[in-house]
Design an enzyme around this catalytic site. Structure first.
Site, PDB file in Angstrom:
ATOM      1  N   GLY A  49       0.781  -1.239   0.000  1.00  0.00           N
ATOM      2  CA  GLY A  49       0.000   0.000   0.000  1.00  0.00           C
ATOM      3  C   GLY A  49       0.809   1.283   0.000  1.00  0.00           C
ATOM      4  O   GLY A  49       0.355   2.312  -0.495  1.00  0.00           O
ATOM      5  N   GLU A 103       4.405   4.043   5.833  1.00  0.00           N
ATOM      6  CA  GLU A 103       3.221   3.170   5.782  1.00  0.00           C
ATOM      7  C   GLU A 103       2.037   3.946   5.206  1.00  0.00           C
ATOM      8  O   GLU A 103       1.939   5.169   5.384  1.00  0.00           O
ATOM      9  CB  GLU A 103       2.951   2.691   7.220  1.00  0.00           C
ATOM     10  CG  GLU A 103       1.764   1.823   7.441  1.00  0.00           C
ATOM     11  CD  GLU A 103       1.786   0.481   6.720  1.00  0.00           C
ATOM     12  OE1 GLU A 103       1.700   0.491   5.483  1.00  0.00           O
ATOM     13  OE2 GLU A 103       1.851  -0.552   7.406  1.00  0.00           O
ATOM     14  N   ASP A 104       1.139   3.237   4.528  1.00  0.00           N
ATOM     15  CA  ASP A 104      -0.006   3.957   3.944  1.00  0.00           C
ATOM     16  C   ASP A 104      -1.059   4.318   4.974  1.00  0.00           C
ATOM     17  O   ASP A 104      -1.593   5.417   4.947  1.00  0.00           O
ATOM     18  CB  ASP A 104      -0.621   3.185   2.758  1.00  0.00           C
ATOM     19  CG  ASP A 104      -1.097   1.789   3.126  1.00  0.00           C
ATOM     20  OD1 ASP A 104      -0.669   1.269   4.176  1.00  0.00           O
ATOM     21  OD2 ASP A 104      -1.890   1.219   2.375  1.00  0.00           O
ATOM     22  N   ASP A 107      -4.505   1.846  11.199  1.00  0.00           N
ATOM     23  CA  ASP A 107      -5.919   1.530  11.393  1.00  0.00           C
ATOM     24  C   ASP A 107      -6.080   1.050  12.844  1.00  0.00           C
ATOM     25  O   ASP A 107      -6.184   1.870  13.759  1.00  0.00           O
ATOM     26  CB  ASP A 107      -6.232   0.436  10.350  1.00  0.00           C
ATOM     27  CG  ASP A 107      -7.689   0.246  10.065  1.00  0.00           C
ATOM     28  OD1 ASP A 107      -8.480   0.352  11.004  1.00  0.00           O
ATOM     29  OD2 ASP A 107      -8.054  -0.035   8.919  1.00  0.00           O
ATOM     30  N   LYS A 135      -6.567   6.456  10.687  1.00  0.00           N
ATOM     31  CA  LYS A 135      -8.006   6.207  10.904  1.00  0.00           C
ATOM     32  C   LYS A 135      -8.212   6.022  12.407  1.00  0.00           C
ATOM     33  O   LYS A 135      -8.284   4.885  12.905  1.00  0.00           O
ATOM     34  CB  LYS A 135      -8.391   4.934  10.134  1.00  0.00           C
ATOM     35  CG  LYS A 135      -9.801   4.916   9.643  1.00  0.00           C
ATOM     36  CD  LYS A 135     -10.113   3.584   9.001  1.00  0.00           C
ATOM     37  CE  LYS A 135     -10.466   3.698   7.552  1.00  0.00           C
ATOM     38  NZ  LYS A 135     -10.994   2.439   6.983  1.00  0.00           N
ATOM     39  N   ILE A 157     -11.387   3.239   2.226  1.00  0.00           N
ATOM     40  CA  ILE A 157     -10.543   4.170   1.464  1.00  0.00           C
ATOM     41  C   ILE A 157      -9.793   3.424   0.356  1.00  0.00           C
ATOM     42  O   ILE A 157      -9.214   2.362   0.606  1.00  0.00           O
ATOM     43  CB  ILE A 157      -9.511   4.854   2.397  1.00  0.00           C
ATOM     44  CG1 ILE A 157     -10.180   5.463   3.639  1.00  0.00           C
ATOM     45  CG2 ILE A 157      -8.696   5.889   1.634  1.00  0.00           C
ATOM     46  CD1 ILE A 157     -11.100   6.605   3.392  1.00  0.00           C
ATOM     47  N   ASP A 163      -6.088  -0.394  -1.610  1.00  0.00           N
ATOM     48  CA  ASP A 163      -6.880  -1.282  -2.465  1.00  0.00           C
ATOM     49  C   ASP A 163      -8.150  -1.782  -1.815  1.00  0.00           C
ATOM     50  O   ASP A 163      -8.340  -1.684  -0.601  1.00  0.00           O
ATOM     51  CB  ASP A 163      -6.038  -2.510  -2.826  1.00  0.00           C
ATOM     52  CG  ASP A 163      -5.909  -3.493  -1.660  1.00  0.00           C
ATOM     53  OD1 ASP A 163      -5.574  -3.044  -0.537  1.00  0.00           O
ATOM     54  OD2 ASP A 163      -6.176  -4.688  -1.855  1.00  0.00           O
ATOM     55  N   ARG A 169      -5.490   0.474  -6.632  1.00  0.00           N
ATOM     56  CA  ARG A 169      -4.247   1.012  -6.074  1.00  0.00           C
ATOM     57  C   ARG A 169      -3.647   2.103  -6.956  1.00  0.00           C
ATOM     58  O   ARG A 169      -2.979   2.996  -6.469  1.00  0.00           O
ATOM     59  CB  ARG A 169      -3.195  -0.096  -5.914  1.00  0.00           C
ATOM     60  CG  ARG A 169      -3.484  -1.109  -4.829  1.00  0.00           C
ATOM     61  CD  ARG A 169      -2.219  -1.902  -4.538  1.00  0.00           C
ATOM     62  NE  ARG A 169      -2.444  -3.152  -3.840  1.00  0.00           N
ATOM     63  CZ  ARG A 169      -2.474  -3.285  -2.513  1.00  0.00           C
ATOM     64  NH1 ARG A 169      -2.319  -2.232  -1.741  1.00  0.00           N
ATOM     65  NH2 ARG A 169      -2.655  -4.460  -1.947  1.00  0.00           N
TER      66      ARG A 169
HETATM   67  C1  PRP Z   1      -2.797  -2.441   5.604  1.00  0.00           C
HETATM   68  C2  PRP Z   1      -1.853  -1.263   5.756  1.00  0.00           C
HETATM   69  C3  PRP Z   1      -1.150  -1.559   7.046  1.00  0.00           C
HETATM   70  C4  PRP Z   1      -2.198  -2.282   7.854  1.00  0.00           C
HETATM   71  C5  PRP Z   1      -2.818  -1.314   8.798  1.00  0.00           C
HETATM   72  O1  PRP Z   1      -2.090  -3.481   5.019  1.00  0.00           O
HETATM   73  O2  PRP Z   1      -0.960  -1.165   4.676  1.00  0.00           O
HETATM   74  O3  PRP Z   1      -0.004  -2.378   6.850  1.00  0.00           O
HETATM   75  O4  PRP Z   1      -3.181  -2.759   6.935  1.00  0.00           O
HETATM   76  O5  PRP Z   1      -3.745  -1.957   9.610  1.00  0.00           O
HETATM   77  P1  PRP Z   1      -3.642  -2.041  11.180  1.00  0.00           P
HETATM   78  O6  PRP Z   1      -3.299  -0.678  11.716  1.00  0.00           O
HETATM   79  O7  PRP Z   1      -5.062  -2.467  11.556  1.00  0.00           O
HETATM   80  O8  PRP Z   1      -2.645  -3.074  11.562  1.00  0.00           O
HETATM   81  P2  PRP Z   1      -2.739  -4.650   4.179  1.00  0.00           P
HETATM   82  O9  PRP Z   1      -2.601  -5.916   4.964  1.00  0.00           O
HETATM   83  O10 PRP Z   1      -4.121  -4.288   3.731  1.00  0.00           O
HETATM   84  O11 PRP Z   1      -1.744  -4.798   2.952  1.00  0.00           O
HETATM   85  P3  PRP Z   1      -1.418  -3.843   1.694  1.00  0.00           P
HETATM   86  O12 PRP Z   1      -0.549  -2.714   2.187  1.00  0.00           O
HETATM   87  O13 PRP Z   1      -0.673  -4.753   0.774  1.00  0.00           O
HETATM   88  O14 PRP Z   1      -2.727  -3.356   1.106  1.00  0.00           O
END
Ligand code: PRP
Length: 184
Positions: A49, A103-104, A107, A135, A157, A163, A169
Site C-alpha cells: 500500500g 506506511e499507507d 488503522d 483512521k 478508502i 486497495d 491502487r
Molecule cells: C494495511 C496497511 C497496514 C495495515 C494497517 O495493510 O498497509 O499495513 O493494513 O492496519 P492495522 O493498523 O489495523 O494493523 P494490508 O494488509 O491491507 O496490505 P497492503 O498494504 O498490501 O494493502
C-alpha cells in the site's frame, strides 16, 4: 473504459486530489527532514500500500536516504496485541541505524506497533513512523505515527496505493469506495 482523469465509477467521493496529496506530502517531508538525522537513515516502505506514498515522499526529502522494502501483516485473536507475519523481509541490517517506517495507513495500530518493536529488537538506534493516512476511530492499541498526512473517518478508502481486493491502487487520488461494491 475508465480514465484516471475522471472519478472511477466505484468511487463514492474523492477525499484528496493528486494536487492536495502532493502539497501535503511536501509539508510532511519538511517535518521529517527537520526531525531526522541527516545521514545513514534507512527508509522502509511497507508493501504494497505504501509504494506511491514512499516514492513521492523520498523525492521530497532533502536527506539522501537508503531504501528498503518489507511486506508484513498482523494477526491475532483481538484480545492480545497479536503477532507479525513477515512475508518479505528487509535486506538491510538496522542495528545502530535510524529507521523511518513509511506506511499507507494506521488503522487498528497493530501492524505498526509490532513492526516498530521488531525493528527496535533488531537494534535500530531509532524508529520513526510516517503515515499517509490515520483512521483514529479504528484504533485498538495505543499506537500513533510520528508524522501523518491526513486523518480519515471510518470509511473504505481506496486509491494512491490503497486497495479493495487488489483493485484501485493505481488511482492517483484518495477516495471512498462505494458501499455497494464491498457489500455485494
Ligand atoms: C494495511 C496497511 C497496514 C495495515 C494497517 O495493510 O498497509 O499495513 O493494513 O492496519 P492495522 O493498523 O489495523 O494493523 P494490508 O494488509 O491491507 O496490505 P497492503 O498494504 O498490501 O494493502
Amino acid at each position: 473504459m475508465n480514465t484516471k482523469e475522471t472519478m472511477h465509477p466505484d468511487c463514492e467521493k474523492i477525499l484528496f486530489s493528486e494536487e492536495t496529496i502532493q502539497k501535503r506530502i511536501e509539508e510532511v517531508a519538511a517535518e521529517v527532514d527537520k526531525a531526522l538525522p541527516h545521514d545513514s537513515v534507512i527508509a522502509i516502505c511497507v508493501l504494497n500500500g505504501a509504494v506511491m506514498f514512499f516514492a513521492d515522499l523520498v523525492r521530497k526529502l532533502h536527506h539522501d536516504i537508503q531504501f528498503d522494502f518489507m511486506s508484513v501483516s498482523s494477526y491475532g485473536d483481538g484480545t492480545t496485541s497479536g503477532a507479525l507475519k513477515i512475508k518479505k523481509d528487509i535486506s538491510a541490517n538496522v542495528k545502530g541505524k535510524d529507521v523511518l517506517i513509511v506506511e499507507d495507513i494506521i488503522d487498528s495500530g497493530r501492524t505498526l506497533m509490532l513492526l516498530k518493536k521488531l525493528l527496535e529488537d533488531r537494534g535500530a538506534a531509532s524508529v520513526k513512523i510516517v503515515t499517509l493516512l490515520n483512521k483514529p476511530s479504528r484504533r485498538e492499541v495505543d499506537m500513533y505515527s510520528d508524522f501523518n498526512c491526513f486523518d480519515v473517518g471510518n470509511e473504505f478508502i481506496i486509491g494512491y496505493g490503497l486497495d479493495y481486493a487488489q483493485q484501485y491502487r493505481s488511482l492517483p487520488y484518495i477516495g471512498i469506495l462505494k458501499r455497494e461494491i464491498y457489500e455485494k
